[in-house]
Design an enzyme around this catalytic site. Structure first.
Site, short mmCIF file in Angstrom:
data_model
loop_
_atom_site.label_atom_id
_atom_site.label_comp_id
_atom_site.label_asym_id
_atom_site.label_seq_id
_atom_site.Cartn_x
_atom_site.Cartn_y
_atom_site.Cartn_z
N GLU A 118 52.36 43.94 75.83
CA GLU A 118 53.72 44.13 76.62
C GLU A 118 54.52 42.74 76.54
O GLU A 118 53.73 41.69 76.66
CB GLU A 118 53.46 44.69 78.07
CG GLU A 118 52.87 45.86 78.16
CD GLU A 118 52.11 46.19 79.48
OE1 GLU A 118 52.79 45.46 80.38
OE2 GLU A 118 51.27 47.28 79.58
N LYS A 120 55.73 39.48 78.61
CA LYS A 120 55.24 38.94 79.87
C LYS A 120 56.63 38.69 80.61
O LYS A 120 57.31 37.37 80.02
CB LYS A 120 54.27 37.89 79.91
CG LYS A 120 54.04 37.26 80.99
CD LYS A 120 52.87 36.16 80.91
CE LYS A 120 52.40 35.68 82.02
NZ LYS A 120 53.46 35.29 83.11
N ASP A 122 59.53 37.03 82.64
CA ASP A 122 59.56 35.84 83.46
C ASP A 122 60.41 36.21 84.65
O ASP A 122 61.52 35.88 84.74
CB ASP A 122 60.23 34.54 82.89
CG ASP A 122 59.89 33.55 83.38
OD1 ASP A 122 58.99 33.42 84.46
OD2 ASP A 122 60.16 32.41 82.87
N TYR A 231 54.97 48.13 85.15
CA TYR A 231 53.78 48.01 84.01
C TYR A 231 52.44 48.38 84.63
O TYR A 231 51.48 48.32 83.84
CB TYR A 231 53.60 46.69 83.22
CG TYR A 231 53.57 45.68 84.29
CD1 TYR A 231 54.68 45.02 84.63
CD2 TYR A 231 52.65 45.33 84.90
CE1 TYR A 231 54.79 43.61 85.59
CE2 TYR A 231 52.52 44.17 85.80
CZ TYR A 231 53.66 43.42 86.17
OH TYR A 231 53.71 42.26 86.97
N LYS A 321 50.56 32.73 76.02
CA LYS A 321 51.92 32.22 76.61
C LYS A 321 52.91 31.45 75.29
O LYS A 321 52.00 31.05 74.65
CB LYS A 321 51.67 31.01 77.65
CG LYS A 321 50.82 31.62 78.84
CD LYS A 321 52.16 31.88 80.01
CE LYS A 321 51.76 30.83 81.15
NZ LYS A 321 52.76 30.75 82.02
N CYS A 415 79.41 0.96 95.38
CA CYS A 415 78.70 0.70 94.10
C CYS A 415 77.49 -0.37 94.53
O CYS A 415 77.51 -1.14 95.29
CB CYS A 415 79.37 -0.31 93.30
SG CYS A 415 78.72 -0.74 91.77
N CYS A 418 77.86 -3.73 93.13
CA CYS A 418 78.73 -5.00 93.58
C CYS A 418 79.33 -4.65 94.81
O CYS A 418 80.47 -5.55 95.06
CB CYS A 418 79.86 -5.01 92.52
SG CYS A 418 80.91 -3.75 92.16
N CYS A 433 82.59 3.23 89.76
CA CYS A 433 83.03 1.76 90.12
C CYS A 433 84.16 1.23 89.61
O CYS A 433 84.09 0.88 88.36
CB CYS A 433 81.79 0.85 89.98
SG CYS A 433 82.09 -0.73 90.52
N CYS A 438 82.05 -5.29 87.46
CA CYS A 438 80.78 -5.13 88.07
C CYS A 438 79.79 -5.58 87.19
O CYS A 438 79.74 -5.14 85.89
CB CYS A 438 80.85 -3.67 88.36
SG CYS A 438 79.36 -3.06 88.91
S1 IVH Z 1 49.60 42.52 84.32
C1 IVH Z 1 46.16 42.71 86.91
N1 IVH Z 1 51.95 42.82 82.66
O1 IVH Z 1 52.83 37.71 84.93
C2 IVH Z 1 47.36 42.90 86.28
N2 IVH Z 1 51.94 41.11 84.36
O2 IVH Z 1 50.89 35.14 84.70
C3 IVH Z 1 48.27 41.45 86.29
N3 IVH Z 1 54.09 39.66 84.47
O3 IVH Z 1 51.60 37.70 87.94
C4 IVH Z 1 49.52 41.58 85.64
N4 IVH Z 1 55.09 40.82 82.89
O4 IVH Z 1 54.03 38.80 87.73
C5 IVH Z 1 51.10 41.94 83.85
N5 IVH Z 1 53.78 43.11 81.47
C6 IVH Z 1 53.06 42.31 82.46
C7 IVH Z 1 53.76 41.38 82.84
C8 IVH Z 1 53.07 40.46 84.07
C9 IVH Z 1 55.12 39.79 83.61
C10 IVH Z 1 53.63 38.69 85.36
C11 IVH Z 1 53.39 39.00 86.76
C12 IVH Z 1 51.71 38.20 86.83
C13 IVH Z 1 52.10 37.13 85.71
C14 IVH Z 1 50.74 36.70 85.19
#
Ligand code: IVH
Length: 679
Positions: A118, A120, A122, A231, A321, A415, A418, A433, A438
């Site tokens: 999935e 991640k 932000d 999720y 990451k 400034c 000066c 300034c 200066c």
């Molecule tokens: S799973 C036990 N799935 O990433 C389950 N987290 O660094 C743990 N996050 O705190 C989370 N997308 O806020 C999961 N598809 C995703 C996510 C996700 C974003 C965030 C979440 C978590 C952080 C972990």
């Protein structure tokens, strides 16, 4: 007679809510609306009409209630049904394989293993609780055990269902975990709107989303374009069988009303997992939401549970990451720097931090307006980004990390070099300034004069210029031509040969062209292109000093700002004294004046370019090339700029301005393509 005329207002309201709910689901979750926005509004209005005649029929889950409620004075704490865990993170495929190797030792032999992958997202975690299909609680993660009740705010997020799809297989009691975020396009629009309202702007979509969800006045949250992807399940009552796999969970969540990301996938081999994740290194920018990585989860939820947790993350899931685009660190202090035109720039002194392979301990704060708008304070944890992936700047504070000990950054009135009172020029955010003498700007002015784009005096770098100034050998650029070998031999580190080379180089600069001298004098707004145009038109310093407004306006490549700047510069007595002094020293380049305008048509006609940083040829050559294809080159980035051409070590202010104004930044190769592609 149709049934609906016989039904009670309560029944009609319930029916409308269900219809609205379904349409909202089609729109936000399935991305497949079957009615127009106006038809949707008509349904909402019909419901509002019933609710206004019968206020007792208003329910908290009514779609009319998304506008926010009365502000509260603080958030109430809530305990989560189970710990809201985080994830262990790795940064490459080796990390992924090492993770799998570790956990496979704990997986019974012969078990067939599958994975979901999935994005991640932000954003920030929200935990949404539903009872009998109705949203009853929305909470932040907090410390993972206790969060804050943000139900009123959560209700305003249109993609969060207030009621689940009736008839769908939802349990009576359900808590799901999701990530609230602000889409990138909406973030840019909102930040631009905040800017024009003079309100605070945000460093990134995550901070904007977090700030929005933590409003005590949910009517404000309602105005912020937030969304959610769900999720995970935190609670699932036993009256419905719970999904057995992560993949099934995602499908079920979608079926009962929750938005889930459509870039999630299920794989049966780790190699496929890795290939899919790696493909997002490039695809990341094409998404309309920020992701900072991808998440791998063992598909079998029971197996995952059996593996347990280590640290604060489950063993069965892993964050992969992407390379960071920003870092956070502490803003220790602010130092003022005076530029050669007198502009004062606040510079951040930082706790050193790594970003994109370099250690950053200083970063620009741009200007004081920016500092105020972003509400940056000394002592803040701040977000550092790199403009065009190069120049570090402070994007904004992490407000949630404040302790109360932070101090405001105040724009100085005088400034720091000066003591002269500072001024602002109309239409510019910079503080100046105004003292042309200066000491803060003298070294920059001389460094600029001797620099590569101006007189290009070999061997005369920042350090030596500083030495000359400190020894009071020079107080302006003309003094360079008065230096004698006796003067220099007295200085530390100067021997005969070095002295002779330096004096020769200084003398040789008298043979440089007029446009380079004009650049070297550091007239506000005038860089290579304008200097070239001025040199061609006037042919000598004396003619330039006698320039009139009418003449200047007629010169191609000289706009009103530059014209005004030249006139102001030429009108100062200090300018005339300096030019006299230079001429007396033999620095007086001349060329044949050329006064007819040069007009060319080509693939770049109508396009205005700004060049910043080093390219494969000199700026003048690139500018001439652009002009020969019909384009224009200007000094400063403005709304009229079509492209900013970015070379090596580009100027921070140009890159920042282009970013703010949303002006495309292109490489030299892309610039060439504009001509080849069209030609
Ligand atoms: S799973 C036990 N799935 O990433 C389950 N987290 O660094 C743990 N996050 O705190 C989370 N997308 O806020 C999961 N598809 C995703 C996510 C996700 C974003 C965030 C979440 C978590 C952080 C972990």
């Amino acid at each position: 007679m149709p049934a609906k005329h016989n039904s009670s207002p309560a029944e009609r309201a319930a029916k409308l809510r269900e219809q609205i709910n379904l349409h909202s689901y089609r729109y936000h979750v399935l991305d497949d609306p079957i009615i127009s926005d106006s038809e949707y509004d008509a349904l909402i209005n019909a419901l509002k009409a019933i609710e206004s005649d019968h206020p007792e029929l208003i329910t908290p889950d009514s779609p009319t209630q998304r506008v926010g409620a009365t502000p509260i004075s603080e958030f109430i704490k809530v305990r989560h049904a189970q710990s809201i865990l985080s994830l262990a993170a790795v940064y490459d495929s080796a990390g992924v394989r090492a993770w799998y190797e570790r956990i496979s030792k704990l997986i019974p032999e012969g078990t067939s293993v599958a994975f979901t992958v999935e994005p991640k997202i932000d954003g920030l975690t929200v935990v949404l609780t539903y009872e009998d299909g109705k949203l009853t609680l929305g909470a932040t993660r907090g410390d993972g055990v206790i969060g804050e009740d943000i139900t009123a705010n959560v209700r305003t997020v249109k993609s969060i269902p207030l009621a689940l799809i009736s008839g769908a297989p939802a349990p009576r009691r359900l808590a799901v975990r999701g990530e609230a975020y602000m889409p990138i396009d909406e973030f840019e629009k909102m930040n631009a709107a905040q800017l024009s309202l003079g309100e605070r702007t945000y460093a990134n979509p995550r901070n904007f989303a977090a700030g929005s969800l933590r409003q005590l006045d949910s009517r404000l949250t309602a105005k912020r374009p937030l969304r959610v992807f769900c999720y995970a399940m935190i609670e699932w009552s036993e009256d419905q069988p719970a999904p057995a796999t992560q993949w099934q969970l995602l499908q079920t969540l979608k079926a009962i009303g929750f938005p889930v990301s459509d870039i999630s996938r299920r794989f049966e081999s780790l190699d496929d997992v890795i290939t899919y994740i790696e493909s997002f290194n490039d695809k990341r920018d094409a998404l309309n939401f920020e992701i900072d990585g991808m998440v791998i989860k063992l598909d079998d939820l029971k197996l995952s549970e059996q593996l347990g947790a280590v640290g604060n993350g489950p063993r069965g899931a892993l964050a992969v990451k992407f390379p960071a685009r920003e870092a956070t660190t502490i803003l220790k202090d602010v130092q003022m720097k005076v530029g050669r035109t007198g502009v004062l720039t606040p510079n951040a002194v930082l706790e050193p931090v790594q970003l994109g392979g370099i250690t950053i301990s200083k970063a620009t704060l741009h200007n004081f307006d920016d500092v105020t708008r972003k509400d940056i304070r000394i002592g803040d944890r701040v977000i550092i980004k790199r403009a065009g992936d190069v120049i570090p700047y402070v994007a904004g504070p992490v407000v949630a990390a404040r302790t109360g000990a932070e101090r405001a950054i105040l724009a100085p009135v005088n400034c720091p070099y000066c003591e002269t009172g500072l001024t602002r020029r109309e239409g510019e955010v910079a503080v100046y300034c105004p003292n042309l003498d200066c000491p803060g700007r003298l070294d920059r002015a001389i460094e600029h004069y001797v620099g590569r784009v101006a007189l290009d005096i070999d061997g005369l770098g920042t350090k030596i210029v500083e030495q000359f100034i400190n020894a009071e050998l020079i107080a302006d650029v003309a003094d360079l031509y008065m230096l004698t070998s006796d003067d220099l031999l007295k200085l530390e580190g100067f021997a005969d040969k070095k002295v002779q080379n330096l004096l020769d180089a200084i003398a040789a600069s008298k043979g440089q062209s007029l446009d380079r001298l004009i650049v070297g004098l550091g007239i506000h707004h005038i860089g290579g292109v304008a200097a070239n145009a001025l040199a061609n038109y006037y042919g000598s310093m004396d003619a330039l000093l006698a320039a009139t407004a009418e003449q200047l306006q007629a010169i191609d490549g000289v706009g009103p700002v530059i014209a005004e700047s030249v006139l102001a510069w030429a009108g100062r007595s200090s300018t005339r004294e300096l030019i006299c002094k230079l001429q007396a020293a033999g620095m007086n380049p001349m060329q044949e004046p050329r006064r007819e305008p040069v007009v060319t048509e080509g693939p770049l006609t109508g396009k205005t370019f700004v060049i910043t940083g080093g390219l494969s040829q000199s700026r003048e050559e690139i500018a001439a090339w652009i002009e020969s294809h019909g384009g224009k080159v200007s000094e400063g980035v403005s709304k009229k700029t079509s492209y900013v051409v970015i070379g090596e070590a580009p100027g921070a202010s140009k890159v920042t301005k282009a970013t703010t104004l949303n002006i495309p930044m292109i490489s030299e190769a892309e610039l060439r393509k504009l001509v080849d592609g069209l030609g």
